[in-house]
Design an enzyme around this catalytic site. Structure first.
Site, PDB file in Angstrom:
ATOM      1  N   GLU A  83      51.549 -21.348  39.147  1.00  0.00           N
ATOM      2  CA  GLU A  83      52.051 -22.572  39.793  1.00  0.00           C
ATOM      3  C   GLU A  83      51.537 -22.785  41.219  1.00  0.00           C
ATOM      4  O   GLU A  83      52.306 -23.035  42.141  1.00  0.00           O
ATOM      5  CB  GLU A  83      53.583 -22.567  39.772  1.00  0.00           C
ATOM      6  N   GLU A 115      54.695 -21.019  27.671  1.00  0.00           N
ATOM      7  CA  GLU A 115      56.150 -21.002  27.894  1.00  0.00           C
ATOM      8  C   GLU A 115      56.809 -22.141  27.113  1.00  0.00           C
ATOM      9  O   GLU A 115      57.695 -22.835  27.626  1.00  0.00           O
ATOM     10  CB  GLU A 115      56.465 -21.116  29.390  1.00  0.00           C
TER      11      GLU A 115
HETATM   12  C1  GLA Z   1      58.397 -20.856  35.212  1.00  0.00           C
HETATM   13  C2  GLA Z   1      57.913 -19.440  35.319  1.00  0.00           C
HETATM   14  C3  GLA Z   1      58.623 -18.562  34.351  1.00  0.00           C
HETATM   15  C4  GLA Z   1      60.099 -18.841  34.319  1.00  0.00           C
HETATM   16  C5  GLA Z   1      60.332 -20.261  33.986  1.00  0.00           C
HETATM   17  C6  GLA Z   1      61.808 -20.484  33.823  1.00  0.00           C
HETATM   18  O1  GLA Z   1      57.849 -21.551  34.189  1.00  0.00           O
HETATM   19  O2  GLA Z   1      56.536 -19.303  35.093  1.00  0.00           O
HETATM   20  O3  GLA Z   1      58.444 -17.240  34.725  1.00  0.00           O
HETATM   21  O4  GLA Z   1      60.695 -18.538  35.548  1.00  0.00           O
HETATM   22  O5  GLA Z   1      59.772 -20.997  35.044  1.00  0.00           O
HETATM   23  O6  GLA Z   1      62.429 -19.476  33.057  1.00  0.00           O
END
Ligand code: GLA
Length: 391
Positions: A169, A274
């Site tokens: 990020e 994710e």
């Molecule tokens: C982001 C992070 C993850 C996690 C999510 C929420 O996407 O990359 O590690 O913290 O937020 O669970």
């Protein structure tokens, strides 16, 4: 805790029976579970199927959840235990208890084991950026600290952790570099440095850049520029992690498709790192998955506390089927599709961006049973041409 309380001993034996391949008794729940296909088998010719795990699964204190992970998935991501604040909470103090258990669980079960994440602005203690007097570190001192952290953590799991989310990020929604302490203190090249150190620490590990909302054109362009910059510096970068914290109406299938195409054109692979689908009313503007956003609770924002209506189950099933059609189309450049959590009851989306809601973002329900969305994903895999209507 709440989830474990809800699970009966008979359900536990259902999942255990399903995993060990025992012949089921005649209860309907048992029959359904014993015939549940495994995602890792259904998609074996396309990509690995991954899941984010927490200590309750990888220590097997939650026997049902652990059995489900082993039965369904062949890749794991650590939901939290390899984040800086857990693994390196204080200067000169590393805590590898949980991460060792995580890696052992994955290796014992023959899974792809991901490391997540080395350099991020969130879940990173403030001391990381300060000296003993509390003053901001110099560029050189922060680079040295970053290198020491990466060498210690990556080095410990060299040859056992298969790939790392090196930087998480780093971009704003407009595609510019986020004004994080890493960026402020080190400068634009902190990303190049992080990848360099990770590669040095384990030359065989796959190295990823990971971010959310990358389907939106300005942020997608930011990722393209970031990867090109790494490549221009001769840095090894193997893939982009598209976090895929999705909503029912975002991103469009076309945007997902063209995003994968844009990243693959750079010569890197793409992972859906994710994946989940928020089914609740939007509590924020835009498509953020910024973990630091917080919105006050109210009943309108939590409409399905008593259960998800069939119409919504169907919408979720269609959504997942459509996304998997895109992923199957691009299986040549996709290594892994990872769900962010084992089952609805343990998803972070029950508490973000509003605490205490009841969300339904995953393929298994609160009793760890497959949802219509699971069936639709399996059906999509079995009909790769995508012509069969989703039931
Ligand atoms: C982001 C992070 C993850 C996690 C999510 C929420 O996407 O990359 O590690 O913290 O937020 O669970």
């Amino acid at each position: 805790m709440m989830l474990r309380g809800m699970l009966s001993a008979s359900l536990l034996s259902v999942v255990a029976g399903c995993v060990s391949g025992q012949t089921p008794a005649s209860s309907p729940a048992r029959e359904q579970s014993s015939h549940t296909p495994a995602l890792k088998t259904v998609f074996k010719d396309a990509f690995l199927m991954g899941v984010a795990v927490s200590p309750r699964q990888f220590t097997e204190s939650d026997a049902v959840g652990a059995a489900l992970v082993k039965a369904q998935f062949n890749a794991i991501s650590p939901e939290n235990v390899l984040k800086w604040e857990i693994v390196h909470p204080l200067p000169n103090t590393y805590n590898f208890t949980a991460s060792d258990q995580y890696v052992d669980f994955g290796k014992r079960n023959g899974m792809f084991v991901l490391g997540h994440t080395l350099v991020w602005h969130s879940q990173t203690p403030r001391w990381v950026f300060r000296d003993d007097q509390g003053n901001p570190l110099t560029r050189d001192a922060l680079l040295a600290r970053m290198r020491e952290h990466i060498f210690t953590v990556v080095g410990r799991y060299k040859g056992r952790i298969d790939g790392w989310d090196v930087v998480n990020e780093a971009l704003n929604d407009d595609g510019t570099l986020r004004d994080s302490p890493w960026h402020r203190i080190i400068g634009d090249d902190y990303i190049v440095k992080a990848f360099e150190y990770a590669h040095e620490a384990d030359p065989a590990a796959q190295l990823n850049y990971n971010d959310y909302s990358v389907e939106d054109p300005p942020k997608r362009a930011g990722v393209v520029a970031l990867i090109k910059n790494l490549q221009a510096h001769g840095i090894q970068v193997n893939s982009v992690g598209v976090q895929a914290h999705h909503q029912l109406d975002w991103p469009s299938f076309e945007a997902e498709d063209s995003t994968i195409v844009a990243f693959a054109a750079l010569g890197v692979h793409v992972n859906l790192s994710e994946l989940d689908v928020d089914v609740l009313p939007h509590a924020t503007t835009g498509n953020t998955a910024d973990v630091n956003v917080n919105v006050a609770a109210n009943a309108k924002l939590n409409p399905y506390a008593a259960g998800l209506p069939d119409s919504m189950q169907l919408e979720l099933a269609r959504r997942y089927a459509g996304m998997f059609a895109v992923y199957l189309k691009h299986k040549d450049v996709i290594d892994r599709v990872t769900l962010w959590g084992v089952a609805d009851g343990v998803s972070w989306l029950n508490n973000w961006p509003v605490r205490g809601r009841t969300n339904y973002p995953l393929l298994f329900d609160r009793a760890y049973l497959p949802k219509p969305a699971f069936d639709s994903v399996v059906a999509r895999a079995r009909d790769q041409k995508g012509m069969r209507p989703i039931p």
